[in-house]
Design an enzyme around this catalytic site. Structure first.
Site, mmCIF file in Angstrom:
data_model
loop_
_atom_site.group_PDB
_atom_site.id
_atom_site.type_symbol
_atom_site.label_atom_id
_atom_site.label_comp_id
_atom_site.label_asym_id
_atom_site.label_seq_id
_atom_site.Cartn_x
_atom_site.Cartn_y
_atom_site.Cartn_z
ATOM 1 N N GLU A 139 1.130 -4.544 23.433
ATOM 2 C CA GLU A 139 1.859 -3.276 23.613
ATOM 3 C C GLU A 139 1.347 -2.558 24.848
ATOM 4 O O GLU A 139 0.135 -2.377 24.978
ATOM 5 C CB GLU A 139 1.679 -2.396 22.372
ATOM 6 C CG GLU A 139 2.307 -2.997 21.137
ATOM 7 C CD GLU A 139 2.140 -2.131 19.876
ATOM 8 O OE1 GLU A 139 1.604 -1.018 19.983
ATOM 9 O OE2 GLU A 139 2.550 -2.584 18.807
ATOM 10 N N HIS A 152 6.637 1.459 18.915
ATOM 11 C CA HIS A 152 5.543 1.917 18.042
ATOM 12 C C HIS A 152 5.658 3.433 17.765
ATOM 13 O O HIS A 152 4.737 4.197 18.043
ATOM 14 C CB HIS A 152 4.172 1.574 18.659
ATOM 15 C CG HIS A 152 3.080 1.498 17.633
ATOM 16 N ND1 HIS A 152 2.043 0.618 17.714
ATOM 17 C CD2 HIS A 152 2.869 2.204 16.482
ATOM 18 C CE1 HIS A 152 1.225 0.776 16.679
ATOM 19 N NE2 HIS A 152 1.715 1.743 15.908
ATOM 20 N N GLY A 193 0.843 -1.196 0.000
ATOM 21 C CA GLY A 193 0.000 0.000 0.000
ATOM 22 C C GLY A 193 0.876 1.242 0.000
ATOM 23 O O GLY A 193 1.994 1.234 -0.521
ATOM 24 N N ARG A 194 0.359 2.317 0.610
ATOM 25 C CA ARG A 194 1.099 3.582 0.636
ATOM 26 C C ARG A 194 2.505 3.399 1.208
ATOM 27 O O ARG A 194 3.489 3.805 0.604
ATOM 28 C CB ARG A 194 0.343 4.615 1.487
ATOM 29 C CG ARG A 194 -0.823 5.269 0.797
ATOM 30 C CD ARG A 194 -1.560 6.158 1.777
ATOM 31 N NE ARG A 194 -2.135 5.343 2.836
ATOM 32 C CZ ARG A 194 -3.412 4.957 2.876
ATOM 33 N NH1 ARG A 194 -4.243 5.356 1.961
ATOM 34 N NH2 ARG A 194 -3.848 4.182 3.846
ATOM 35 N N ILE A 195 2.590 2.799 2.405
ATOM 36 C CA ILE A 195 3.900 2.675 3.051
ATOM 37 C C ILE A 195 4.767 1.656 2.321
ATOM 38 O O ILE A 195 5.949 1.916 2.047
ATOM 39 C CB ILE A 195 3.724 2.303 4.548
ATOM 40 C CG1 ILE A 195 2.996 3.436 5.280
ATOM 41 C CG2 ILE A 195 5.078 2.025 5.201
ATOM 42 C CD1 ILE A 195 2.545 3.115 6.692
ATOM 43 N N THR A 246 6.604 -2.975 10.821
ATOM 44 C CA THR A 246 6.214 -1.633 11.271
ATOM 45 C C THR A 246 4.719 -1.423 11.069
ATOM 46 O O THR A 246 4.242 -0.288 11.072
ATOM 47 C CB THR A 246 6.980 -0.530 10.494
ATOM 48 O OG1 THR A 246 6.792 -0.760 9.102
ATOM 49 C CG2 THR A 246 8.447 -0.500 10.829
ATOM 50 N N SER A 247 3.968 -2.532 10.860
ATOM 51 C CA SER A 247 2.522 -2.353 10.609
ATOM 52 C C SER A 247 1.717 -2.592 11.885
ATOM 53 O O SER A 247 1.428 -1.645 12.621
ATOM 54 C CB SER A 247 2.070 -3.243 9.462
ATOM 55 O OG SER A 247 2.358 -4.585 9.728
ATOM 56 N N ARG A 248 1.367 -3.842 12.163
ATOM 57 C CA ARG A 248 0.677 -4.186 13.408
ATOM 58 C C ARG A 248 1.237 -5.517 13.908
ATOM 59 O O ARG A 248 1.436 -6.449 13.113
ATOM 60 C CB ARG A 248 -0.834 -4.339 13.186
ATOM 61 C CG ARG A 248 -1.571 -3.023 13.034
ATOM 62 C CD ARG A 248 -1.729 -2.284 14.365
ATOM 63 N NE ARG A 248 -2.537 -1.096 14.214
ATOM 64 C CZ ARG A 248 -2.094 0.121 13.913
ATOM 65 N NH1 ARG A 248 -0.794 0.321 13.746
ATOM 66 N NH2 ARG A 248 -2.913 1.139 13.807
HETATM 67 N N1 NAD Z 1 4.269 1.824 13.094
HETATM 68 C C1 NAD Z 1 3.485 2.855 12.987
HETATM 69 O O1 NAD Z 1 3.614 3.842 13.728
HETATM 70 C C2 NAD Z 1 2.435 2.882 11.924
HETATM 71 C C3 NAD Z 1 2.016 4.100 11.415
HETATM 72 C C4 NAD Z 1 1.100 4.119 10.382
HETATM 73 C C5 NAD Z 1 0.584 2.938 9.890
HETATM 74 N N2 NAD Z 1 0.980 1.744 10.432
HETATM 75 C C6 NAD Z 1 0.436 0.490 9.915
HETATM 76 O O2 NAD Z 1 0.871 0.337 8.578
HETATM 77 C C7 NAD Z 1 -0.175 -0.261 7.832
HETATM 78 C C8 NAD Z 1 -0.034 0.093 6.379
HETATM 79 O O3 NAD Z 1 -0.271 1.479 6.195
HETATM 80 P P1 NAD Z 1 -0.545 2.070 4.731
HETATM 81 O O4 NAD Z 1 -0.717 3.524 4.871
HETATM 82 O O5 NAD Z 1 0.459 1.546 3.774
HETATM 83 O O6 NAD Z 1 -1.961 1.390 4.449
HETATM 84 P P2 NAD Z 1 -2.562 0.979 3.040
HETATM 85 O O7 NAD Z 1 -3.995 0.705 3.304
HETATM 86 O O8 NAD Z 1 -2.177 1.948 1.995
HETATM 87 O O9 NAD Z 1 -1.806 -0.402 2.720
HETATM 88 C C9 NAD Z 1 -2.145 -1.620 3.318
HETATM 89 C C10 NAD Z 1 -1.947 -2.688 2.256
HETATM 90 O O10 NAD Z 1 -2.209 -3.965 2.856
HETATM 91 C C11 NAD Z 1 -2.743 -4.753 1.806
HETATM 92 N N3 NAD Z 1 -3.383 -5.972 2.264
HETATM 93 C C12 NAD Z 1 -4.680 -6.166 2.613
HETATM 94 N N4 NAD Z 1 -4.889 -7.475 2.891
HETATM 95 C C13 NAD Z 1 -3.697 -8.102 2.693
HETATM 96 C C14 NAD Z 1 -3.268 -9.448 2.811
HETATM 97 N N5 NAD Z 1 -4.122 -10.429 3.147
HETATM 98 N N6 NAD Z 1 -1.988 -9.730 2.566
HETATM 99 C C15 NAD Z 1 -1.115 -8.766 2.210
HETATM 100 N N7 NAD Z 1 -1.463 -7.465 2.053
HETATM 101 C C16 NAD Z 1 -2.731 -7.147 2.304
HETATM 102 C C17 NAD Z 1 -3.716 -3.804 1.110
HETATM 103 O O11 NAD Z 1 -4.066 -4.286 -0.184
HETATM 104 C C18 NAD Z 1 -2.916 -2.531 1.063
HETATM 105 O O12 NAD Z 1 -2.198 -2.406 -0.143
HETATM 106 C C19 NAD Z 1 -1.448 0.305 8.476
HETATM 107 O O13 NAD Z 1 -2.542 -0.556 8.292
HETATM 108 C C20 NAD Z 1 -1.081 0.478 9.923
HETATM 109 O O14 NAD Z 1 -1.557 -0.610 10.662
HETATM 110 C C21 NAD Z 1 1.888 1.704 11.425
#
Ligand code: NAD
Length: 354
Positions: free
Chosen positions: A276, A295, A165-167, A245-247
């Site tokens: 956490e 986090h 996705g975005r990140i 760095t996601s969840r």
């Molecule tokens: N560490 C931090 O401080 C922090 C900060 C911001 C976001 N995050 C986490 O990072 C995650 C990603 O952020 P983002 O802005 O890129 O979100 P985003 O929605 O742009 O990207 C998430 C991606 O996950 C994909 N996805 C969905 N189901 C999936 C699966 N079964 N297998 C693999 N990929 C799958 C989606 O298609 C999407 O492309 C967020 O959901 C959030 O939990 C963490």
């Protein structure tokens, strides 16, 4: 923190900031009174959110079905984060409560943090730092020599991104600068989009097997809970590292401990964990081949003030009957309840009152 008028009650259910001044400044312009709390459990949330028209929260506040059913006036919940796995969105939609996130305020920070963890792991920077402070220089045969060498490098290696996705996309761009080969697993990724970015879409199985570096950047959902478990970790190369760095819940943490203790993988970098803050007795905390951050992937001066502003403005839009920018449940927008007693509202959107 009260204002001269209070057409709307906005509750900050919990927040990482000591005050709600910025939110009050923004929402005061539409006649809202902002009340700030630090609620982290269902009972507290039941008490403080019942009468609110708009609610701001972080991912740490459990907006369960019970909490949502208890809302008497709310038309909107805005989570000051990207992930919204703490909110029962289905219950909110049924109740006519719009749920919005703030998805685009910290993409660069998290991408850079991901790369920082990767570099710190493969160059063993925390360990090297500890050696220097303890007076251990890396001379041939010394303890630091044995434990720090051979160090690894990224050039020519394979990076696998789980969740493009975005990140994930920003992580890919940065890793390309290290001349890595990029592969990605994301069931919603189109082949064209991946190819245009120089990334090969692959199955999760292939990604786990072929990557030297794995970056987990997916969204947490029922589908991704423990997406990476024992079976997947067993596919990894012994020299490979994994960074999350996601969840935390996307990786089965007890399976990860087994893989690290058994030296079946080389290391892990974790900004997020299943629990956490972690239990101080968590075996993961004892392992030398793991690097932690608490986090803070999205943290930066700029990202925080932007995020607060964007979240407050989103609340304001829904309260005024305008279209929110980032609704998770757009279907709820049409049936969102209007704040009680707001005559202006039932007549359609109005300009903010000064
Ligand atoms: N560490 C931090 O401080 C922090 C900060 C911001 C976001 N995050 C986490 O990072 C995650 C990603 O952020 P983002 O802005 O890129 O979100 P985003 O929605 O742009 O990207 C998430 C991606 O996950 C994909 N996805 C969905 N189901 C999936 C699966 N079964 N297998 C693999 N990929 C799958 C989606 O298609 C999407 O492309 C967020 O959901 C959030 O939990 C963490």
């Amino acid at each position: 923190m009260s204002t001269r008028s209070s057409r709307f009650e906005v509750v900050i259910a919990n927040s990482e900031f000591p005050d709600g001044d910025l939110e009050q400044e923004i929402l005061g312009k539409i006649g809202a009174t902002v009340k700030k709390f630090q609620a982290h459990d269902v009972n507290e949330l039941l008490r403080i959110t019942r009468s609110a028209h708009g609610i701001l929260c972080t991912y740490e506040a459990p907006f369960t079905k019970e909490v949502i059913s208890n809302l008497e006036n709310a038309s909107v919940i805005v989570i000051s984060a990207v992930g919204y796995d703490n909110i029962d969105v289905k219950a909110a939609t049924e109740k006519g409560v719009v749920v919005c996130n703030v998805p685009d305020y910290m993409t660069f920070e998290v991408a850079e943090h991901t790369v920082a963890l990767i570099l710190a792991l493969i160059r063993r920077i925390p360990l090297a730092d500890r050696f220097v402070r303890a007076g251990e220089w890396s001379t041939y045969g010394s303890l630091s020599w044995t434990r720090l060498r051979p160090l690894s490098h990224l050039d020519g290696r394979v990076a696998g991104i789980v969740g493009f996705g975005r990140i994930g996309k920003q992580v890919a761009e940065r890793l390309q600068a290290f001349r890595m080969r990029l592969i990605a697993y994301d069931p919603y990724l189109s082949k064209d989009d991946a190819t245009a970015r120089g990334v090969e879409p692959v199955s999760l199985h292939t990604l786990m097997k072929e990557s030297d570096v794995i970056a987990v950047n997916a969204l947490l959902s029922k589908e991704t809970y423990h997406l990476i478990g024992d079976q997947e970790l067993r596919l990894m190369k012994q020299t490979a590292i994994i960074v999350n760095t996601s969840r935390g819940k996307i990786i089965d943490q007890s399976a990860l401990v087994q893989a690290l203790v058994g030296k079946r993988i080389a290391g892990a970098g974790l900004d997020v964990q299943e629990r956490e803050p972690p239990d101080p007795n968590d075996p993961l905390l004892k392992l030398e081949n793991v690097i932690f951050t608490p986090h803070v992937g999205s943290t930066s001066e700029k990202s925080y003030s932007e995020m607060r502003r964007m979240a407050a403005e989103e609340i304001g839009r829904v309260l005024l009957g305008e279209k929110p920018r980032h609704p998770i449940n757009p279907e709820a927008v049409v049936k969102a309840r209007l704040p009680k007693g707001s005559r202006e509202h039932s007549e359609g959107p109005k300009k903010p009152a000064n």
